[in-house]
Motif scaffolding. Sequence first.
Motif, PDB file in Angstrom:
ATOM      1  N   GLN A   1      -4.839 -27.418  18.352  1.00  0.00           N
ATOM      2  CA  GLN A   1      -3.700 -28.288  18.068  1.00  0.00           C
ATOM      3  C   GLN A   1      -2.468 -27.472  17.649  1.00  0.00           C
ATOM      4  N   CYS A   2      -2.690 -26.343  16.992  1.00  0.00           N
ATOM      5  CA  CYS A   2      -1.562 -25.503  16.564  1.00  0.00           C
ATOM      6  C   CYS A   2      -0.733 -25.025  17.752  1.00  0.00           C
ATOM      7  N   LEU A   3      -1.391 -24.739  18.858  1.00  0.00           N
ATOM      8  CA  LEU A   3      -0.670 -24.304  20.060  1.00  0.00           C
ATOM      9  C   LEU A   3       0.349 -25.360  20.468  1.00  0.00           C
ATOM     10  N   TYR A   4      -0.067 -26.614  20.490  1.00  0.00           N
ATOM     11  CA  TYR A   4       0.826 -27.685  20.942  1.00  0.00           C
ATOM     12  C   TYR A   4       1.956 -27.943  19.953  1.00  0.00           C
ATOM     13  N   ILE A   5       1.661 -27.838  18.668  1.00  0.00           N
ATOM     14  CA  ILE A   5       2.708 -28.016  17.655  1.00  0.00           C
ATOM     15  C   ILE A   5       3.728 -26.888  17.748  1.00  0.00           C
ATOM     16  N   ILE A   6       3.249 -25.652  17.821  1.00  0.00           N
ATOM     17  CA  ILE A   6       4.155 -24.504  17.920  1.00  0.00           C
ATOM     18  C   ILE A   6       4.983 -24.586  19.191  1.00  0.00           C
ATOM     19  N   LYS A   7       4.344 -24.868  20.315  1.00  0.00           N
ATOM     20  CA  LYS A   7       5.072 -24.954  21.589  1.00  0.00           C
ATOM     21  C   LYS A   7       6.136 -26.037  21.526  1.00  0.00           C
ATOM     22  N   GLY A   8       5.818 -27.183  20.928  1.00  0.00           N
ATOM     23  CA  GLY A   8       6.793 -28.264  20.813  1.00  0.00           C
ATOM     24  C   GLY A   8       8.006 -27.861  19.988  1.00  0.00           C
ATOM     25  N   PHE A   9       7.772 -27.185  18.866  1.00  0.00           N
ATOM     26  CA  PHE A   9       8.886 -26.741  18.031  1.00  0.00           C
ATOM     27  C   PHE A   9       9.738 -25.692  18.731  1.00  0.00           C
ATOM     28  N   ILE A  10       9.097 -24.725  19.364  1.00  0.00           N
ATOM     29  CA  ILE A  10       9.843 -23.652  20.030  1.00  0.00           C
ATOM     30  C   ILE A  10      10.639 -24.223  21.197  1.00  0.00           C
ATOM     31  N   ASP A  11      10.061 -25.154  21.954  1.00  0.00           N
ATOM     32  CA  ASP A  11      10.805 -25.800  23.044  1.00  0.00           C
ATOM     33  C   ASP A  11      12.008 -26.550  22.501  1.00  0.00           C
ATOM     34  N   ALA A  12      11.844 -27.230  21.360  1.00  0.00           N
ATOM     35  CA  ALA A  12      12.953 -27.981  20.763  1.00  0.00           C
ATOM     36  C   ALA A  12      14.047 -27.045  20.254  1.00  0.00           C
ATOM     37  N   LEU A  13      13.649 -25.890  19.718  1.00  0.00           N
ATOM     38  CA  LEU A  13      14.644 -24.925  19.237  1.00  0.00           C
ATOM     39  C   LEU A  13      15.376 -24.248  20.382  1.00  0.00           C
ATOM     40  N   ASP A  14      14.733 -24.198  21.550  1.00  0.00           N
ATOM     41  CA  ASP A  14      15.328 -23.622  22.757  1.00  0.00           C
ATOM     42  C   ASP A  14      15.712 -22.157  22.587  1.00  0.00           C
ATOM     43  N   ASN A  15      14.902 -21.398  21.851  1.00  0.00           N
ATOM     44  CA  ASN A  15      15.210 -19.974  21.729  1.00  0.00           C
ATOM     45  C   ASN A  15      13.960 -19.105  21.742  1.00  0.00           C
TER      46      ASN A  15
ATOM     47  N   ARG B   1      -6.607 -17.965  11.290  1.00  0.00           N
ATOM     48  CA  ARG B   1      -7.922 -18.490  11.645  1.00  0.00           C
ATOM     49  C   ARG B   1      -8.604 -19.058  10.399  1.00  0.00           C
ATOM     50  N   GLY B   2      -9.250 -20.205  10.590  1.00  0.00           N
ATOM     51  CA  GLY B   2      -9.945 -20.844   9.495  1.00  0.00           C
ATOM     52  C   GLY B   2      -9.094 -21.839   8.717  1.00  0.00           C
ATOM     53  N   LYS B   3      -7.801 -21.896   9.019  1.00  0.00           N
ATOM     54  CA  LYS B   3      -6.902 -22.843   8.353  1.00  0.00           C
ATOM     55  C   LYS B   3      -6.665 -24.031   9.280  1.00  0.00           C
ATOM     56  N   GLY B   4      -6.687 -25.235   8.728  1.00  0.00           N
ATOM     57  CA  GLY B   4      -6.482 -26.441   9.523  1.00  0.00           C
ATOM     58  C   GLY B   4      -5.005 -26.735   9.749  1.00  0.00           C
ATOM     59  N   CYS B   5      -4.705 -27.240  10.923  1.00  0.00           N
ATOM     60  CA  CYS B   5      -3.333 -27.607  11.260  1.00  0.00           C
ATOM     61  C   CYS B   5      -2.927 -28.855  10.490  1.00  0.00           C
ATOM     62  N   PRO B   6      -1.659 -29.018  10.195  1.00  0.00           N
ATOM     63  CA  PRO B   6      -0.497 -28.341  10.760  1.00  0.00           C
ATOM     64  C   PRO B   6      -0.014 -27.132   9.967  1.00  0.00           C
ATOM     65  N   ASN B   7      -0.619 -26.790   8.831  1.00  0.00           N
ATOM     66  CA  ASN B   7      -0.111 -25.692   8.005  1.00  0.00           C
ATOM     67  C   ASN B   7       0.042 -24.359   8.750  1.00  0.00           C
ATOM     68  N   PRO B   8      -0.930 -23.928   9.550  1.00  0.00           N
ATOM     69  CA  PRO B   8      -0.733 -22.673  10.284  1.00  0.00           C
ATOM     70  C   PRO B   8       0.477 -22.716  11.226  1.00  0.00           C
ATOM     71  N   ALA B   9       0.719 -23.873  11.829  1.00  0.00           N
ATOM     72  CA  ALA B   9       1.875 -23.991  12.720  1.00  0.00           C
ATOM     73  C   ALA B   9       3.165 -23.825  11.923  1.00  0.00           C
ATOM     74  N   TYR B  10       3.229 -24.421  10.737  1.00  0.00           N
ATOM     75  CA  TYR B  10       4.417 -24.286   9.892  1.00  0.00           C
ATOM     76  C   TYR B  10       4.603 -22.845   9.423  1.00  0.00           C
ATOM     77  N   GLU B  11       3.492 -22.177   9.107  1.00  0.00           N
ATOM     78  CA  GLU B  11       3.580 -20.763   8.727  1.00  0.00           C
ATOM     79  C   GLU B  11       4.144 -19.933   9.876  1.00  0.00           C
ATOM     80  N   ALA B  12       3.666 -20.205  11.090  1.00  0.00           N
ATOM     81  CA  ALA B  12       4.143 -19.468  12.264  1.00  0.00           C
ATOM     82  C   ALA B  12       5.630 -19.711  12.495  1.00  0.00           C
ATOM     83  N   LEU B  13       6.069 -20.950  12.326  1.00  0.00           N
ATOM     84  CA  LEU B  13       7.481 -21.254  12.536  1.00  0.00           C
ATOM     85  C   LEU B  13       8.355 -20.603  11.477  1.00  0.00           C
TER      86      LEU B  13
END
Length: 90
Positions: A40-54, A8-20
């Motif tokens: 926006q982080c939700l959509y970035i994370i969801k896109g990566f996880i869907d692409a990884l398929d795991n 919280r408080g961090k701007g995307c896309p960095n938090p999404a990359y940290e989560a991945l």
Amino acid sequence: MPRILDVRGKGCPNPAYEALKVFSELRSGEELVVYTDEEQCLYIIKGFIDALDNGVVEHRKKDGYLEIIIKNIPKPPGYKRMPTPSDLKC
């Protein structure tokens, strides 16, 4: 017990990359819970996880932030994901 990542408080896309990065360290069946105030982080994370398929991504809106739950799904023996256009070589 899930792993917690509070970005919280961090701007995307960095938090999404940290989560991945943390997600890539999870073992099969483990969960990561991400707290973010950037939708926006939700959509970035969801896109990566869907692409990884795991993994599976769920989310809940809390008071002023999102709780994103990422589950690392165990794959059955012999599992092969569906090929994507980038997998095809002509």
